[in-house]
Design a protein around this motif. Structure first.
Motif, PDB file in Angstrom:
ATOM      1  N   SER A  67       0.828  -1.205   0.000  1.00 23.19           N
ATOM      2  CA  SER A  67       0.000   0.000   0.000  1.00 23.19           C
ATOM      3  C   SER A  67       0.865   1.259   0.000  1.00 23.19           C
ATOM      4  CB  SER A  67      -0.916   0.011   1.224  1.00 23.19           C
ATOM      5  OG  SER A  67      -0.183   0.300   2.393  1.00 23.19           O
ATOM      6  N   LYS A  68       0.270   2.335  -0.479  1.00 27.95           N
ATOM      7  CA  LYS A  68       0.954   3.624  -0.493  1.00 27.95           C
ATOM      8  C   LYS A  68       1.374   4.029   0.920  1.00 27.95           C
ATOM      9  CE  LYS A  68      -0.229   7.078  -3.906  1.00 27.95           C
ATOM     10  NZ  LYS A  68      -1.196   8.092  -4.281  1.00 27.95           N
ATOM     11  N   GLN A  69       0.482   3.803   1.864  1.00 33.80           N
ATOM     12  CA  GLN A  69       0.759   4.181   3.252  1.00 33.80           C
ATOM     13  C   GLN A  69       1.958   3.402   3.797  1.00 33.80           C
ATOM     14  OE1 GLN A  69      -0.846   6.764   4.266  1.00 33.80           O
ATOM     15  NE2 GLN A  69       0.252   6.850   6.183  1.00 33.80           N
ATOM     16  N   ASP A  70       2.034   2.111   3.474  1.00 37.52           N
ATOM     17  CA  ASP A  70       3.182   1.311   3.909  1.00 37.52           C
ATOM     18  C   ASP A  70       4.474   1.833   3.283  1.00 37.52           C
ATOM     19  OD1 ASP A  70       1.643  -0.350   5.491  1.00 37.52           O
ATOM     20  OD2 ASP A  70       1.392  -1.869   3.940  1.00 37.52           O
ATOM     21  N   LEU A  71       4.400   2.207   2.014  1.00 36.23           N
ATOM     22  CA  LEU A  71       5.582   2.749   1.351  1.00 36.23           C
ATOM     23  C   LEU A  71       6.024   4.056   1.986  1.00 36.23           C
ATOM     24  CD1 LEU A  71       5.129   2.108  -2.468  1.00 36.23           C
ATOM     25  CD2 LEU A  71       7.043   1.422  -1.038  1.00 36.23           C
ATOM     26  N   ILE A  72       5.077   4.900   2.330  1.00 33.80           N
ATOM     27  CA  ILE A  72       5.411   6.167   2.985  1.00 33.80           C
ATOM     28  C   ILE A  72       6.141   5.910   4.300  1.00 33.80           C
ATOM     29  CG2 ILE A  72       4.425   8.198   4.136  1.00 33.80           C
ATOM     30  CD1 ILE A  72       2.252   8.161   1.921  1.00 33.80           C
ATOM     31  N   LEU A  73       5.647   4.957   5.067  1.00 34.75           N
ATOM     32  CA  LEU A  73       6.306   4.625   6.336  1.00 34.75           C
ATOM     33  C   LEU A  73       7.714   4.091   6.104  1.00 34.75           C
ATOM     34  CD1 LEU A  73       3.349   2.948   8.273  1.00 34.75           C
ATOM     35  CD2 LEU A  73       4.360   5.194   8.689  1.00 34.75           C
ATOM     36  N   LEU A  74       7.864   3.218   5.130  1.00 42.60           N
ATOM     37  CA  LEU A  74       9.187   2.680   4.812  1.00 42.60           C
ATOM     38  C   LEU A  74      10.136   3.779   4.349  1.00 42.60           C
ATOM     39  CD1 LEU A  74       8.305  -0.620   2.953  1.00 42.60           C
ATOM     40  CD2 LEU A  74       9.537  -0.407   5.107  1.00 42.60           C
ATOM     41  N   LYS A 108      13.569   4.694   6.178  1.00 41.47           N
ATOM     42  CA  LYS A 108      14.823   4.590   5.440  1.00 41.47           C
ATOM     43  C   LYS A 108      15.529   5.936   5.385  1.00 41.47           C
ATOM     44  CE  LYS A 108      16.394   1.485   4.081  1.00 41.47           C
ATOM     45  NZ  LYS A 108      17.423   0.639   4.733  1.00 41.47           N
ATOM     46  N   ARG A 109      14.790   7.014   5.238  1.00 43.19           N
ATOM     47  CA  ARG A 109      15.383   8.351   5.222  1.00 43.19           C
ATOM     48  C   ARG A 109      16.064   8.633   6.561  1.00 43.19           C
ATOM     49  NH1 ARG A 109      11.163  11.676   3.517  1.00 43.19           N
ATOM     50  NH2 ARG A 109      11.838  11.371   1.388  1.00 43.19           N
ATOM     51  N   GLY A 110      15.399   8.275   7.655  1.00 41.75           N
ATOM     52  CA  GLY A 110      15.994   8.465   8.977  1.00 41.75           C
ATOM     53  C   GLY A 110      17.262   7.649   9.153  1.00 41.75           C
TER      54      GLY A 110
END
Length: 76
Positions: free
Chosen positions: A22-29, A33-35
């Motif tokens: 899902s888009k929401q899961d990708l946003i969380l990932l 990953k950015r952090g």
């Protein structure tokens, strides 16, 4: 903590295999990953192999997000 890491890894594997994530899961990932990338880059340097690897993983996640976001839903 171990469960969170294993869940994250399984989502990344789904993304790499082009399975439905899902888009929401990708946003969380992407946020996670950015952090991680920021922490690694500050600790080991922006050109360290670990920072480069994290950056490439972030790129893959961002590319997948863009692919999902740009997909048009057919109208009937």
């Amino acid at each position: 903590m171990i469960l969170q890491i294993s869940c994250k890894i399984s989502y990344v594997k789904k993304v790499e295999r082009n399975l439905n994530v899902s888009k929401q899961d990708l946003i969380l990932l992407i946020e996670q990953k950015r952090g991680e990338l920021i922490q690694v880059a500050l600790k080991y340097g922006f050109t360290s192999s670990l920072a480069v690897r994290n950056s490439q993983e972030l790129d893959r996640l961002l590319n997948e997000y863009n692919k999902i976001s740009n997909t048009k839903v057919p109208t009937h």
